[in-house]
Design a protein around this motif. Structure first.
Motif, PDB file in Angstrom:
ATOM      1  N   ALA A 312      -0.609  -9.843   7.199  1.00  0.00           N
ATOM      2  CA  ALA A 312       0.416  -9.320   8.107  1.00  0.00           C
ATOM      3  C   ALA A 312       0.335  -7.805   8.239  1.00  0.00           C
ATOM      4  O   ALA A 312       1.214  -7.188   8.844  1.00  0.00           O
ATOM      5  CB  ALA A 312       1.797  -9.721   7.608  1.00  0.00           C
ATOM      6  N   GLY A 313      -0.719  -7.188   7.689  1.00  0.00           N
ATOM      7  CA  GLY A 313      -0.915  -5.752   7.845  1.00  0.00           C
ATOM      8  C   GLY A 313      -0.526  -4.923   6.650  1.00  0.00           C
ATOM      9  O   GLY A 313      -0.649  -3.693   6.697  1.00  0.00           O
ATOM     10  N   ARG A 314      -0.038  -5.554   5.556  1.00  0.00           N
ATOM     11  CA  ARG A 314       0.244  -4.790   4.348  1.00  0.00           C
ATOM     12  C   ARG A 314      -1.067  -4.203   3.819  1.00  0.00           C
ATOM     13  O   ARG A 314      -2.104  -4.862   3.805  1.00  0.00           O
ATOM     14  CB  ARG A 314       0.893  -5.678   3.279  1.00  0.00           C
ATOM     15  CG  ARG A 314       2.294  -6.148   3.613  1.00  0.00           C
ATOM     16  CD  ARG A 314       3.334  -5.060   3.453  1.00  0.00           C
ATOM     17  NE  ARG A 314       3.555  -4.663   2.074  1.00  0.00           N
ATOM     18  CZ  ARG A 314       4.372  -5.272   1.227  1.00  0.00           C
ATOM     19  NH1 ARG A 314       5.044  -6.365   1.612  1.00  0.00           N
ATOM     20  NH2 ARG A 314       4.551  -4.802   0.008  1.00  0.00           N
ATOM     21  N   LEU A 315      -0.997  -2.966   3.369  1.00  0.00           N
ATOM     22  CA  LEU A 315      -2.207  -2.231   3.018  1.00  0.00           C
ATOM     23  C   LEU A 315      -2.501  -2.284   1.526  1.00  0.00           C
ATOM     24  O   LEU A 315      -1.600  -2.238   0.682  1.00  0.00           O
ATOM     25  CB  LEU A 315      -2.073  -0.772   3.457  1.00  0.00           C
ATOM     26  CG  LEU A 315      -2.021  -0.534   4.957  1.00  0.00           C
ATOM     27  CD1 LEU A 315      -1.703   0.933   5.256  1.00  0.00           C
ATOM     28  CD2 LEU A 315      -3.332  -0.946   5.613  1.00  0.00           C
ATOM     29  N   THR A 316      -3.782  -2.360   1.219  1.00  0.00           N
ATOM     30  CA  THR A 316      -4.309  -2.215  -0.131  1.00  0.00           C
ATOM     31  C   THR A 316      -5.434  -1.191  -0.077  1.00  0.00           C
ATOM     32  O   THR A 316      -5.891  -0.790   1.007  1.00  0.00           O
ATOM     33  CB  THR A 316      -4.861  -3.537  -0.676  1.00  0.00           C
ATOM     34  OG1 THR A 316      -6.021  -3.904   0.090  1.00  0.00           O
ATOM     35  CG2 THR A 316      -3.823  -4.654  -0.590  1.00  0.00           C
ATOM     36  N   LEU A 317      -5.918  -0.775  -1.234  1.00  0.00           N
ATOM     37  CA  LEU A 317      -7.013   0.195  -1.236  1.00  0.00           C
ATOM     38  C   LEU A 317      -8.277  -0.385  -0.613  1.00  0.00           C
ATOM     39  O   LEU A 317      -9.019   0.322   0.076  1.00  0.00           O
ATOM     40  CB  LEU A 317      -7.288   0.671  -2.662  1.00  0.00           C
ATOM     41  CG  LEU A 317      -6.173   1.479  -3.320  1.00  0.00           C
ATOM     42  CD1 LEU A 317      -6.619   1.977  -4.689  1.00  0.00           C
ATOM     43  CD2 LEU A 317      -5.748   2.661  -2.444  1.00  0.00           C
ATOM     44  N   THR A 318      -8.531  -1.664  -0.844  1.00  0.00           N
ATOM     45  CA  THR A 318      -9.717  -2.293  -0.248  1.00  0.00           C
ATOM     46  C   THR A 318      -9.644  -2.259   1.269  1.00  0.00           C
ATOM     47  O   THR A 318     -10.625  -1.927   1.957  1.00  0.00           O
ATOM     48  CB  THR A 318      -9.849  -3.743  -0.744  1.00  0.00           C
ATOM     49  OG1 THR A 318     -10.015  -3.747  -2.167  1.00  0.00           O
ATOM     50  CG2 THR A 318     -11.059  -4.421  -0.105  1.00  0.00           C
ATOM     51  N   ILE A 319      -8.490  -2.587   1.812  1.00  0.00           N
ATOM     52  CA  ILE A 319      -8.317  -2.570   3.274  1.00  0.00           C
ATOM     53  C   ILE A 319      -8.462  -1.151   3.805  1.00  0.00           C
ATOM     54  O   ILE A 319      -9.130  -0.917   4.831  1.00  0.00           O
ATOM     55  CB  ILE A 319      -6.943  -3.161   3.644  1.00  0.00           C
ATOM     56  CG1 ILE A 319      -6.912  -4.663   3.318  1.00  0.00           C
ATOM     57  CG2 ILE A 319      -6.630  -2.917   5.114  1.00  0.00           C
ATOM     58  CD1 ILE A 319      -5.531  -5.289   3.428  1.00  0.00           C
ATOM     59  N   ILE A 320      -7.869  -0.179   3.137  1.00  0.00           N
ATOM     60  CA  ILE A 320      -7.932   1.202   3.614  1.00  0.00           C
ATOM     61  C   ILE A 320      -9.354   1.740   3.581  1.00  0.00           C
ATOM     62  O   ILE A 320      -9.793   2.432   4.511  1.00  0.00           O
ATOM     63  CB  ILE A 320      -6.977   2.087   2.791  1.00  0.00           C
ATOM     64  CG1 ILE A 320      -5.542   1.892   3.297  1.00  0.00           C
ATOM     65  CG2 ILE A 320      -7.377   3.558   2.867  1.00  0.00           C
ATOM     66  CD1 ILE A 320      -4.517   2.744   2.594  1.00  0.00           C
ATOM     67  N   ARG A 321     -10.113   1.436   2.520  1.00  0.00           N
ATOM     68  CA  ARG A 321     -11.501   1.925   2.473  1.00  0.00           C
ATOM     69  C   ARG A 321     -12.312   1.368   3.635  1.00  0.00           C
ATOM     70  O   ARG A 321     -13.082   2.091   4.280  1.00  0.00           O
ATOM     71  CB  ARG A 321     -12.147   1.536   1.142  1.00  0.00           C
ATOM     72  CG  ARG A 321     -11.628   2.326  -0.049  1.00  0.00           C
ATOM     73  CD  ARG A 321     -12.543   2.151  -1.257  1.00  0.00           C
ATOM     74  NE  ARG A 321     -11.837   2.528  -2.470  1.00  0.00           N
ATOM     75  CZ  ARG A 321     -11.220   1.678  -3.269  1.00  0.00           C
ATOM     76  NH1 ARG A 321     -11.225   0.369  -2.989  1.00  0.00           N
ATOM     77  NH2 ARG A 321     -10.600   2.121  -4.360  1.00  0.00           N
ATOM     78  N   ASP A 322     -12.151   0.078   3.912  1.00  0.00           N
ATOM     79  CA  ASP A 322     -12.879  -0.525   5.031  1.00  0.00           C
ATOM     80  C   ASP A 322     -12.495   0.147   6.346  1.00  0.00           C
ATOM     81  O   ASP A 322     -13.356   0.432   7.190  1.00  0.00           O
ATOM     82  CB  ASP A 322     -12.583  -2.026   5.111  1.00  0.00           C
ATOM     83  CG  ASP A 322     -13.211  -2.817   3.973  1.00  0.00           C
ATOM     84  OD1 ASP A 322     -14.128  -2.274   3.314  1.00  0.00           O
ATOM     85  OD2 ASP A 322     -12.779  -3.967   3.744  1.00  0.00           O
ATOM     86  N   GLU A 323     -11.212   0.412   6.530  1.00  0.00           N
ATOM     87  CA  GLU A 323     -10.746   1.006   7.786  1.00  0.00           C
ATOM     88  C   GLU A 323     -11.221   2.443   7.919  1.00  0.00           C
ATOM     89  O   GLU A 323     -11.637   2.883   9.001  1.00  0.00           O
ATOM     90  CB  GLU A 323      -9.226   0.921   7.871  1.00  0.00           C
ATOM     91  CG  GLU A 323      -8.661   1.208   9.259  1.00  0.00           C
ATOM     92  CD  GLU A 323      -9.042   0.160  10.287  1.00  0.00           C
ATOM     93  OE1 GLU A 323      -8.852   0.427  11.492  1.00  0.00           O
ATOM     94  OE2 GLU A 323      -9.536  -0.927   9.889  1.00  0.00           O
ATOM     95  N   LEU A 324     -11.175   3.217   6.833  1.00  0.00           N
ATOM     96  CA  LEU A 324     -11.651   4.597   6.893  1.00  0.00           C
ATOM     97  C   LEU A 324     -13.134   4.656   7.234  1.00  0.00           C
ATOM     98  O   LEU A 324     -13.568   5.514   8.020  1.00  0.00           O
ATOM     99  CB  LEU A 324     -11.391   5.310   5.565  1.00  0.00           C
ATOM    100  CG  LEU A 324      -9.936   5.656   5.228  1.00  0.00           C
ATOM    101  CD1 LEU A 324      -9.852   6.257   3.830  1.00  0.00           C
ATOM    102  CD2 LEU A 324      -9.356   6.631   6.257  1.00  0.00           C
ATOM    103  N   ALA A 325     -13.914   3.777   6.652  1.00  0.00           N
ATOM    104  CA  ALA A 325     -15.352   3.760   6.955  1.00  0.00           C
ATOM    105  C   ALA A 325     -15.584   3.468   8.435  1.00  0.00           C
ATOM    106  O   ALA A 325     -16.444   4.095   9.082  1.00  0.00           O
ATOM    107  CB  ALA A 325     -16.053   2.721   6.081  1.00  0.00           C
TER     108      ALA A 325
END
Length: 391
Positions: A312-325
């Protein structure tokens, strides 16, 4: 205080490095790490306190003095229910090497009564003196690094020999923004926070905008960075977004773009490095918010979110790293001076096994050294985005 010192030198901006703004107080000067305009837009006490803690700020001068005294009024932070921290440390470096340390007792005490809202009460106290004696004779370059976790009003500088302003540095200026780890949490002393160690290894002048709990893609921070002169810029993004549960993925992606767009308005071609969070097992795949845990009398942090809500869009560090890349890869097509560094290359699984996070979030002194070593190698080393260009 001693009375045998013949020279009192006014503390002015010319003697300070790593500072963004100086506020005149009734006692002296208060260093800030955000501009006046940015400070007017700060929405909480957490950031207001963090930006006034002089992480990376130092006095720099030349002198033959063997005794140096610095009068200051510290404001110390205490969390209600937790043991009070030790007094902050002042590092004195001679010709770039740590030569002496001191602390200032007393001062103001700000007691945080609620870790979530950062509600606090202030008890005023007296000024004190950081004294360095028996220093080597002869002309020398002196740096006094201020405590990175104590607000520090500068009152007077006294010496037993004249003080001269150091010539302007010809080194490149590195502007860095990050969270409490960049601020220096759990580092033993101010010149040993990882950005300071990395700056020394890279031969650059540090301006540290690491703010405990407050690397939240705030537009006013981006505007401040836009307007601060810099030759190299890095932004470390991720951990505070997750542990404060500040936003969802839909808001995060445009917020990153907006932050980078604003920096680029003032620094269109400056090497700009986006760094994701170091390994933090409690937040790798579990959303925030983060909560303190005092079980057994030892402070640890634990993530309280539901991993099932990642869809549902809650963020984790794994998700953020993928998005930043993805963001950096997309933008780099039109911005060849934009780069990405995975924070796990600074501190990953093998580093965690060797130097575990004492509170599950912040590295200790050895962890700061490891992060600095890896950053110096990857950013300032041959082929790195901050490597010195040769013609």
């Amino acid at each position: 205080m001693t009375t045998d010192h013949r020279w009192t030198t006014p503390i002015t901006a010319d003697l300070l490095r790593g500072v963004v703004d100086l506020e005149t107080t009734t006692r002296g000067l208060l260093p800030h790490r955000l501009t006046v305009r940015a400070r007017r837009q700060i929405p909480d006490d957490q950031l207001a306190m963090a930006e006034a803690q002089p992480s990376g700020v130092r006095l720099v001068f030349r002198t033959r003095a063997t005794t140096i005294e610095l009068d200051t009024l510290p404001t110390k932070r205490v969390y209600q229910g937790f043991p009070p921290p030790a007094d902050g440390v002042y590092d004195l470096l001679i010709d770039g090497r740590l030569a002496a340390q001191a602390s200032v007792s007393g001062g103001n005490v700000r007691t945080v009564t609620d870790m979530f809202t950062q509600t606090s009460v202030l008890a005023e106290g007296p000024a004190g003196t950081a004294r360095f004696a028996d220093l080597p004779a002869g002309e020398k370059d002196v740096e006094i690094w201020l405590p990175h976790t104590e607000i520090t009003e500068l009152i007077a500088l006294r010496t037993d020999a004249p003080v001269e302003q150091s010539p302007p540095s010809r080194r490149r200026t590195w502007l860095h923004h990050g969270s409490s780890i960049s601020h220096g949490s759990n580092a033993g002393h101010p010149s040993a926070i990882w950005p300071a160690l990395a700056a020394a290894a890279g031969g650059v002048e540090l301006v540290n905008l690491g703010f405990g709990g407050s690397a939240l893609l705030d537009p006013f921070t981006a505007r401040a960075m836009r307007d601060i002169p810099a030759d190299l810029i890095s932004v470390k993004i991720g951990i505070n977004i997750v542990n404060s549960d500040a936003m969802r993925l839909r808001a995060f992606t445009p917020a990153v773009h907006g932050f980078l767009d604003t920096i680029r308005e003032g620094h269109p071609s400056t090497p700009l490095l986006v760094v994701s969070a170091i390994l933090c097992p409690v937040q790798e795949d579990t959303p925030g918010p983060l909560a303190p845990d005092l079980d057994g009398g030892r402070l640890r942090f634990t993530a309280t979110g539901d991993p099932a809500e990642r869809s549902a869009g809650r963020l984790t560090l794994t998700i953020i790293r993928d998005e930043l890349a993805k963001i950096v890869q997309q933008r780099a097509a039109d911005d060849p001076n934009l780069h990405y560094l995975d924070g796990r290359d600074l501190y990953g699984e093998s580093d965690y096994a060797e130097f575990p996070l004492p509170d599950e979030v912040h590295p200790d002194g050895a962890g700061h050294r490891r992060i600095a070593e890896n950053f110096a190698r990857l950013a300032f080393g041959d082929g790195g985005p901050f490597a010195t260009k040769t013609r």
